[in-house]
Design an enzyme around this catalytic site. Sequence first.
Site, short mmCIF file in Angstrom:
data_model
loop_
_atom_site.label_atom_id
_atom_site.label_comp_id
_atom_site.label_asym_id
_atom_site.label_seq_id
_atom_site.Cartn_x
_atom_site.Cartn_y
_atom_site.Cartn_z
N CYS A 157 0.85 -1.20 0.00
CA CYS A 157 0.00 0.00 0.00
C CYS A 157 0.89 1.25 0.00
O CYS A 157 1.60 1.50 -0.95
CB CYS A 157 -0.97 -0.04 1.18
SG CYS A 157 -2.19 1.28 1.22
N ASP A 214 -9.22 -3.29 -7.08
CA ASP A 214 -8.76 -2.30 -6.10
C ASP A 214 -9.46 -0.98 -6.37
O ASP A 214 -9.20 -0.32 -7.38
CB ASP A 214 -7.24 -2.13 -6.23
CG ASP A 214 -6.63 -1.30 -5.12
OD1 ASP A 214 -7.34 -0.42 -4.59
OD2 ASP A 214 -5.46 -1.53 -4.79
N HIS A 246 -7.87 -4.35 -3.03
CA HIS A 246 -6.71 -3.76 -2.37
C HIS A 246 -6.36 -4.61 -1.15
O HIS A 246 -7.22 -5.22 -0.53
CB HIS A 246 -7.03 -2.33 -1.95
CG HIS A 246 -5.84 -1.57 -1.46
ND1 HIS A 246 -4.83 -1.14 -2.30
CD2 HIS A 246 -5.50 -1.15 -0.21
CE1 HIS A 246 -3.92 -0.50 -1.59
NE2 HIS A 246 -4.30 -0.50 -0.32
#
Length: 277
Positions: A157, A214, A246
């Site tokens: 991330c 995502d 995600h």
Amino acid sequence: MTKEFTRRKFIATATLATGFALAVQPISAKTITTDAKGLIVGAVKIPVADGELPAYRAQPATGSNFPIVLVIQEIFGVHEHIQDVCRRFAKLGYVAIAPELFIRQGDVSKLSSIDQIRPIVAKVPDAQVMSDLDATVNWAVRSAKGNAERLGITGFCWGGRMTWLYAAHRPQVKAGVAWYGRLVGDATPVTPKHPIDIAASLKVPVLGLYGGKDTGIPLETVQQMQARLKTGQSQSEIIVYPDAPHAFFADYRPSYREREAIEGWQRLQAWFKRQGV
């Protein structure tokens, strides 16, 4: 407040999180826990210009000249999941280090909401992160029997974005693996460049692992990055898992997708091995 007082305060209050970040509760039953048998693990302090940076280190208990892997945190900091990833690397023979890169701006592990965390993370300058990671590599060589000529980096991330940027910052990195890191954005004093801006000139081979579902990273931006990488010579690649959301590697969260996570981890190992990490 004087600069000296600020520095003393930073040194005094910089500690590593224990357990999982408060904002990620409750923890999934699928959470992976890697034991520390045969390893040296725990909190360490990385000397930096304005104090000492807390970090989590895991490495084999015996041997030397270990390949180094920098493990770059998500928005939730160096909590138990990131520490466990370090232990997974150590079981493979690496010295793995995850420095707490938000600590000057605040301790995100104690915050209960992602909305409280985002403003803190937004204040972290890319230049500060690059410098802290350089210091972490130096520490690994000096204090953890690491080999800087076999240096890899991976991040998740927020850390995925930093993986791309550090690979551009330090061409001596042998390989990187970026998990669902943001690729585009506005240029600001804190974030002057984004992965899309360095893709064409990148020298280090980076493997990007992204989810087709995502909602925070539009697929068109991934495709833009793929196209930009093809104009360069880094031999970087991006793999998209069509059905993955995600944070599909985050086994402690509902976003976890076991099949994609396992395959991604296998791809990471093969990528590092191919590049000499």
